[in-house]
Design a protein around this motif. Sequence first.
Motif, PDB file in Angstrom:
ATOM      1  N   ALA B 162       7.601   1.962  -4.958  1.00  0.00           N
ATOM      2  CA  ALA B 162       7.654   2.774  -3.745  1.00  0.00           C
ATOM      3  C   ALA B 162       6.256   2.934  -3.158  1.00  0.00           C
ATOM      4  N   LEU B 163       5.284   3.176  -4.049  1.00  0.00           N
ATOM      5  CA  LEU B 163       3.913   3.354  -3.569  1.00  0.00           C
ATOM      6  C   LEU B 163       3.405   2.099  -2.864  1.00  0.00           C
ATOM      7  N   ARG B 164       3.757   0.944  -3.446  1.00  0.00           N
ATOM      8  CA  ARG B 164       3.340  -0.310  -2.809  1.00  0.00           C
ATOM      9  C   ARG B 164       3.946  -0.432  -1.416  1.00  0.00           C
ATOM     10  N   SER B 165       5.215  -0.026  -1.292  1.00  0.00           N
ATOM     11  CA  SER B 165       5.837  -0.189   0.024  1.00  0.00           C
ATOM     12  C   SER B 165       5.262   0.825   1.028  1.00  0.00           C
ATOM     13  N   VAL B 166       4.907   2.002   0.531  1.00  0.00           N
ATOM     14  CA  VAL B 166       4.244   2.963   1.420  1.00  0.00           C
ATOM     15  C   VAL B 166       2.923   2.387   1.906  1.00  0.00           C
ATOM     16  N   ARG B 167       2.221   1.764   0.974  1.00  0.00           N
ATOM     17  CA  ARG B 167       0.907   1.228   1.324  1.00  0.00           C
ATOM     18  C   ARG B 167       1.037   0.080   2.328  1.00  0.00           C
ATOM     19  N   ALA B 168       2.035  -0.762   2.117  1.00  0.00           N
ATOM     20  CA  ALA B 168       2.279  -1.861   3.063  1.00  0.00           C
ATOM     21  C   ALA B 168       2.604  -1.285   4.438  1.00  0.00           C
ATOM     22  N   MET B 169       3.389  -0.226   4.424  1.00  0.00           N
ATOM     23  CA  MET B 169       3.784   0.383   5.689  1.00  0.00           C
ATOM     24  C   MET B 169       2.580   1.006   6.395  1.00  0.00           C
ATOM     25  N   ARG B 174       1.717   1.996  12.912  1.00  0.00           N
ATOM     26  CA  ARG B 174       0.473   2.548  13.426  1.00  0.00           C
ATOM     27  C   ARG B 174       0.215   3.963  12.968  1.00  0.00           C
ATOM     28  N   ARG B 175       1.201   4.816  13.035  1.00  0.00           N
ATOM     29  CA  ARG B 175       0.895   6.202  12.685  1.00  0.00           C
ATOM     30  C   ARG B 175       2.222   6.847  12.508  1.00  0.00           C
ATOM     31  N   GLU B 176       2.523   7.439  11.554  1.00  0.00           N
ATOM     32  CA  GLU B 176       3.781   8.140  11.447  1.00  0.00           C
ATOM     33  C   GLU B 176       4.078   8.872  10.179  1.00  0.00           C
ATOM     34  N   ALA B 177       5.373   9.076  10.013  1.00  0.00           N
ATOM     35  CA  ALA B 177       5.876   9.991   9.005  1.00  0.00           C
ATOM     36  C   ALA B 177       5.763   9.367   7.634  1.00  0.00           C
ATOM     37  N   LEU B 178       4.543   9.122   7.182  1.00  0.00           N
ATOM     38  CA  LEU B 178       4.340   8.482   5.876  1.00  0.00           C
ATOM     39  C   LEU B 178       4.351   9.486   4.751  1.00  0.00           C
ATOM     40  N   TYR B 179       4.226  10.742   5.064  1.00  0.00           N
ATOM     41  CA  TYR B 179       3.929  11.720   4.025  1.00  0.00           C
ATOM     42  C   TYR B 179       5.179  12.248   3.344  1.00  0.00           C
ATOM     43  N   THR B 180       6.318  11.760   3.763  1.00  0.00           N
ATOM     44  CA  THR B 180       7.555  12.139   3.104  1.00  0.00           C
ATOM     45  C   THR B 180       8.331  10.855   2.847  1.00  0.00           C
ATOM     46  N   VAL B 181       8.816  10.706   1.626  1.00  0.00           N
ATOM     47  CA  VAL B 181       9.578   9.518   1.268  1.00  0.00           C
ATOM     48  C   VAL B 181      11.035   9.934   1.056  1.00  0.00           C
ATOM     49  N   TYR B 182      11.939   9.262   1.769  1.00  0.00           N
ATOM     50  CA  TYR B 182      13.362   9.585   1.624  1.00  0.00           C
ATOM     51  C   TYR B 182      14.028   8.536   0.750  1.00  0.00           C
ATOM     52  N   THR B 183      14.871   8.961  -0.168  1.00  0.00           N
ATOM     53  CA  THR B 183      15.601   7.992  -0.979  1.00  0.00           C
ATOM     54  C   THR B 183      17.014   7.868  -0.417  1.00  0.00           C
ATOM     55  N   THR B 184      17.497   6.622  -0.415  1.00  0.00           N
ATOM     56  CA  THR B 184      18.805   6.363   0.194  1.00  0.00           C
ATOM     57  C   THR B 184      19.642   5.507  -0.746  1.00  0.00           C
ATOM     58  N   ASP B 185      20.957   5.483  -0.475  1.00  0.00           N
ATOM     59  CA  ASP B 185      21.826   4.583  -1.224  1.00  0.00           C
ATOM     60  C   ASP B 185      21.909   3.257  -0.474  1.00  0.00           C
ATOM     61  N   ALA B 186      22.748   2.366  -0.948  1.00  0.00           N
ATOM     62  CA  ALA B 186      22.814   1.014  -0.375  1.00  0.00           C
ATOM     63  C   ALA B 186      23.216   1.048   1.104  1.00  0.00           C
ATOM     64  N   LYS B 187      23.949   2.082   1.498  1.00  0.00           N
ATOM     65  CA  LYS B 187      24.411   2.149   2.886  1.00  0.00           C
ATOM     66  C   LYS B 187      23.450   2.925   3.795  1.00  0.00           C
TER      67      LYS B 187
END
Lengths: 476, 476
Positions: B162-169, B174-187
């Motif tokens: 997850a951290l790697r994907s945050v870093r890639a993002m 450009r600028r956004e809601a990076l400071y909260t990570v939401y977990t989701t199911d397959a759908k």
Amino acid sequence: MTPPQRDDAERPVAALLAPDILDLLEEDPSSVALETEEMHPADLADVAEALPEDRLVAFLSALPTARAADVLEYLSEDLRSLALEAMSTRQAAALVTEMTPDDRADVLEELEEERAEEILQEIPAAARAETEALLQYEPDSAGGRMTTEFVAAAETLTVEEALRSVRAMARTERREALYTVYTTDAKGRLLGVLSLRELLAAPEGAHLSDVAWTEVHTVLPTAPQGDVVRLASDYDLVAVPVVDDDRRLLGVVTVDDVIDAIEEEQTEDVQKLGGMEALDEPYMQIGFLAMLKKRAGWLSILMVSEMFTTSALQHYDKELERAAVLTLFVPLVMSSGGNSGSQSTSLITRAMALDEVRLRDWWRVAVRELPSGMTLGAILGVIAIVRILLWQHFGFYDYTMQGRTPIGYVAGTIACALVGIVTFGSMTGSMLPFLLRRLGFDPASASAPFVATLVDVTGLIIYFNVALLFLRGTLL
Amino acid sequence: MTPPQRDDAERPVAALLAPDILDLLEEDPSSVALETEEMHPADLADVAEALPEDRLVAFLSALPTARAADVLEYLSEDLRSLALEAMSTRQAAALVTEMTPDDRADVLEELEEERAEEILQEIPAAARAETEALLQYEPDSAGGRMTTEFVAAAETLTVEEALRSVRAMARTERREALYTVYTTDAKGRLLGVLSLRELLAAPEGAHLSDVAWTEVHTVLPTAPQGDVVRLASDYDLVAVPVVDDDRRLLGVVTVDDVIDAIEEEQTEDVQKLGGMEALDEPYMQIGFLAMLKKRAGWLSILMVSEMFTTSALQHYDKELERAAVLTLFVPLVMSSGGNSGSQSTSLITRAMALDEVRLRDWWRVAVRELPSGMTLGAILGVIAIVRILLWQHFGFYDYTMQGRTPIGYVAGTIACALVGIVTFGSMTGSMLPFLLRRLGFDPASASAPFVATLVDVTGLIIYFNVALLFLRGTLL
């Protein structure tokens, strides 16, 4: 805010859960923590508020200390003080120690001084010193709002080193201003800033000095919280740095505290606009006498000022006797001036609060309000003429005083008085906030009732002078 | 907000820099970017506003596209539209594409429909679709405020993944809601939430499902922005998730937009409290006629209602003739009722906006306001008695109408009328917001002038009935 979406049906969690929690506290207190593990502390605080007061300490004791400290932060001031009074000094100190430094200071500030001192003595020395430092600042200043937990790194660090220290901090500190990294020199003076996003995005191997922004907007600890709000709002900051005169970083105000500050400032502004002192406490919690004190002062001042209307009417009592018809429209013309003044003053005080309008703009505002007031007055004047002519025509009332004056003279008096008074109302309402600010007062004190009172007295004088003009030779 | 701290001396940067920038634009436009590199885009926007309007496009063109897009976000609505009209469609589309999706939608919404459509056609397909989806929502709804850039991760990911994907993002977006990570199911349905801090602090190797919180507070895209504000404020959120009916994550409202929403709602509330429709535009920017329309409606309604005071006075004209002294105090007693009503209504509408007071609390408010009103009325009554007795004693005015009634009767009339009217004012001012909410209206419409008007009419009736009680047999 807007419509009725949220209401009684809201937060059913708290009301529903409270009885269950009560049962658990009786039967198996150790399971309370597990049962409520996934809940947000704000929701847990709602549950706590729904419990009988004498179970509050038992409930907090059933939670892990860090968790109980979180709940305490979201409790209402009253209940929080109650809980910290009721529990042992050691337990209270343990809870308070777990809080972030800024909340710790806020909580202690609310307690009786003696109790706060007792708790403070039980807190570990480092946390105590930190808290005592924060307690020096006014609660509604930048210093009073700031927390002393923030991420500062020497600008010579590499991005990877900085990230490691952020990560270490995330593990040890409880909750904090992690999302902004400040770079400092050897003496702790603020040099630059970068967001955690920028740190994460920065090329590996780079030094902080390569990627940080060197223009940093700061406030002094003595700055009013309104300044912090404007900085956060204008620059979309998630944390506002607080520095001393040497630009040493003292703390940061995080965005959740900024939002609290905004809501507090807005509450004050609305209450002042309503013609009273700011309550400084929630309406449902403030004591009866305290509220009376906040309201009675302005109400008395306003009434004493309004007595000039009595004096004005006394001055014109001969005219009133001869042209009794004038009496009928006194409330109508007066209130119209007050209403247009109330509109202008709410427009201008709000625009000033948002920094949309500054002192030097007074002239631009004046040249907008003058034609606005005249047009609005003319609209009301036309309505008044129609009303008077209709009533006269259908014989509902004889405004000519048995034909002693033409109906047009009466209607003309009212209409012209309305134009004058509404214009005067708009001008007073819009210029008073500028005048107050110029004199060093809070422009928000230009309340709707204050403006209305000013306009009432002058409005009567305008009214009678217009009447003298129109009705001289007939009624007067 | 609070005192006059910030004023003309503020933001000197913009005023000082503008001439330099103008020179640079003439001589060496390519150096503008470098010279302003370290400035916050909000400050650059201030510079842009200080430039002559015809140099605006040149200035924006001299900046890198991403930077110019940032500046555009902070420009006033007027200037932003002006710039996007004046530049080529391709340049405008390039700038708009660089913006975050929510700002892109906001900016296009402000333009003439035709121009917005032209620009939209030039935007890359993916960004266009995203923008068109956002444009469907009302600007002041959760959907209208949200951005579609957020971090969602399958709950089966490990913390490191997850951290790697945050870093890639962080590197691509450009600028956004990076400071909260939401977990989701397959759908794509929302399952949990964790803050970036918690992600950084999480033990390596853990799965997101182990560390995420499963109780997530969400809003629907159609929810009014006030709901978003309350969630962010109650739970100290830096981002509020917006989900559809199936709980699929559509977007998030970030805290900078929450702050904008708070300030917008508050501006509306203050303007409504002042007795007008909300302007929906800054005071200095709204057109003259548009402003008149917002003000004239309520002003006319209020005046027409106030005409009932004329009718009431007509009804009592015989009494007024016999007891002319009563006329003198009409403005005084009426305005006191309006003032106490204004206090109550500002207290209650604000407490409702903050959710401190709900519909079901009406009774608790009523039992607070009743004794408050009576006490405040009594205080004013005493002041009035003192005033009347003093004036009579020193011979400033003869309130007994040549001795036809004892002075005590006159003073008693005024004092008792004040108690009644102030009490009635407090009750009306406090109960009207509840009534409006109960009927499905915005309680903030219970403006100070509205309450004052209601109280004026009833106040006169109270006044004359008290007078009839006291003065019957002497003057009446």
